[in-house]
Design a protein around this motif. Structure first.
Motif, PDB file in Angstrom:
ATOM      1  N   UNK A  47      82.115  56.270  37.222  1.00 53.52           N
ATOM      2  CA  UNK A  47      80.330  55.827  37.046  1.00 53.52           C
ATOM      3  C   UNK A  47      79.616  54.881  37.997  1.00 53.52           C
ATOM      4  N   UNK A  48      78.584  55.358  38.159  1.00 50.30           N
ATOM      5  CA  UNK A  48      78.156  54.151  39.698  1.00 50.30           C
ATOM      6  C   UNK A  48      77.609  53.419  38.778  1.00 50.30           C
ATOM      7  N   UNK A  52      70.626  54.888  39.324  1.00 51.86           N
ATOM      8  CA  UNK A  52      69.564  56.106  40.757  1.00 51.86           C
ATOM      9  C   UNK A  52      70.800  56.926  41.084  1.00 51.86           C
ATOM     10  N   UNK A  53      71.919  56.164  41.745  1.00 50.96           N
ATOM     11  CA  UNK A  53      72.862  56.759  41.761  1.00 50.96           C
ATOM     12  C   UNK A  53      73.910  57.974  40.612  1.00 50.96           C
ATOM     13  N   UNK A  54      73.620  57.150  39.204  1.00 52.85           N
ATOM     14  CA  UNK A  54      74.256  58.228  38.492  1.00 52.85           C
ATOM     15  C   UNK A  54      76.311  57.898  38.256  1.00 52.85           C
ATOM     16  N   UNK A 177      70.930  64.585  35.045  1.00 54.37           N
ATOM     17  CA  UNK A 177      71.392  64.201  33.944  1.00 54.37           C
ATOM     18  C   UNK A 177      72.108  63.208  32.953  1.00 54.37           C
ATOM     19  N   UNK A 178      71.696  62.150  32.159  1.00 49.71           N
ATOM     20  CA  UNK A 178      72.908  61.489  32.022  1.00 49.71           C
ATOM     21  C   UNK A 178      73.953  61.733  31.730  1.00 49.71           C
ATOM     22  N   UNK A 179      74.861  60.906  31.749  1.00 47.91           N
ATOM     23  CA  UNK A 179      76.290  60.932  31.357  1.00 47.91           C
ATOM     24  C   UNK A 179      77.007  60.716  30.311  1.00 47.91           C
ATOM     25  N   UNK A 180      76.304  60.987  29.669  1.00 49.85           N
ATOM     26  CA  UNK A 180      76.814  61.191  27.973  1.00 49.85           C
ATOM     27  C   UNK A 180      77.848  62.067  27.630  1.00 49.85           C
ATOM     28  N   UNK A 181      78.773  62.486  28.170  1.00 53.42           N
ATOM     29  CA  UNK A 181      79.887  62.937  27.445  1.00 53.42           C
ATOM     30  C   UNK A 181      81.413  62.056  26.796  1.00 53.42           C
ATOM     31  N   UNK A 182      81.769  62.562  25.715  1.00 48.60           N
ATOM     32  CA  UNK A 182      82.172  61.863  25.000  1.00 48.60           C
ATOM     33  C   UNK A 182      84.385  61.878  25.185  1.00 48.60           C
TER      34      UNK A 182
END
Length: 329
Positions: A47-48, A52-54, A177-182
């Protein structure tokens, strides 16, 4: 009652563990695209700290993914360490710019470097890529703007970037896309496959026409397109401040080169290049009328293979060794 519940729970847990084992056994050959992308995210990405980079590459890491060795240098780029003081061409984009599924020697970065060495040996060009998989164009540009600062302050000596090759794809205008992987998805191949299947089933895209219509809508407006346009403006301002040339080389959708339905995307990016006074290259040209699957890295994986990058490098070299001749809009 409690005993029955415990037996049911135990059965579910054992079933999931067995399923996980079978999935891992079945994907050990590294030919399952979904799982290889899942491994890529776990092994080579992080994760950045910049929303804005994500996400970005983990510097100094390497892994074998989809049967190909991928090494990330100390700056988070695929490929060798940059050479201080040597003028650079930088390829900016997503997994196509990185060269997903392609051996390092066959990536666009490597093939372009070889051609430039042959065509202009005295220039001593080096070619770098900031490509990271699963990025929109606004993310790719945000990453490059930060990477440009890092190249200027590279500990071993500044790397003078002369030209930026922007390599947009059909996904460039999608919303980030949001990084919401559990935890479960991050650690279970079975869960990753299940989530991917559910997302695809719920997308509502049941055929080619639906896919084209969805992308046409995405490129027509909305948050993703707006973010892309703002990012292009930021890139133009940054390149002007640093004295860099920008070449916008539009990659085609890679599903079909005969009945091509994505001309709207090409028109939009050609207009953007003209507005910013950049050279524009339509990279559908060397593939038009060809069988698309001949240029895929693997059946079912529509990323470009080495033969495709060979053609693309041929298209780009004239813009680099003879800018005045290659700058026709």
């Amino acid at each position: 009652m409690m005993r029955s519940v415990l037996l049911v729970v135990a059965g579910i847990v054992l079933g999931c563990l067995a399923g996980e084992g079978l999935v891992r056994l079945g994907t050990a050959n590294q030919k399952n695209y979904v799982i290889e992308m899942w491994r890529y995210a776990n092994l080579l990405k992080q994760r950045s700290d910049d929303p804005a980079i994500g996400h970005e590459h983990r510097p100094g890491q390497s892994a074998r993914l989809q049967g190909v060795d991928i090494s990330i240098n100390s700056l988070g780029m695929r490929g060798p360490e940059p050479e201080p003081g040597r003028p650079a061409v930088v390829i900016v984009g997503d997994s196509y710019a990185m060269g997903w599924g392609v051996d390092e020697a066959e990536t666009l970065r490597s093939q372009l470097a070889g051609r430039l060495d042959a065509a202009a040996p005295d220039a001593r060009w080096q070619v770098l890529t900031t490509g990271v998989g699963n990025m929109t164009l606004s993310q790719s540009i945000a990453l490059w703007l930060r990477m440009g600062d890092r190249l200027s302050a590279y500990p071993a000596g500044a790397i003078p970037v002369k030209t930026v090759i922007l390599l947009p794809t059909v996904r460039s205008a999608e919303p980030q896309m949001p990084d919401n992987a559990g935890w479960l998805v991050r650690n279970s191949e079975l869960a990753a496959l299940a989530v991917t299947f559910i997302r695809q089933a719920g997308s509502g895209r049941t055929g080619r026409d639906d896919l084209v219509a969805a992308y046409r809508d995405t490129w027509s407006g909305g948050p993703g397109r707006e973010a892309m346009d703002r990012a292009l403006d930021r890139l133009a301002a940054d390149a002007a401040a640093r004295g860099q040339r920008v070449i916008l080389a539009q990659l085609p959708d890679t599903n079909d080169f005969v009945d091509y339905d994505f001309g709207f995307m090409t028109t939009i990016m050609a207009d953007a290049a003209r507005a910013h006074d950049w050279a524009f290259v339509d990279l559908l040209t060397p593939f038009r009328g060809e069988t698309a699957a001949d240029f895929w890295v693997a059946p079912g994986d529509v990323h470009f293979n080495g033969a495709a990058y060979d053609r693309i490098a041929d298209q780009l070299v004239p813009y680099l060794v003879a800018p005045a001749a290659g700058a026709a809009r």
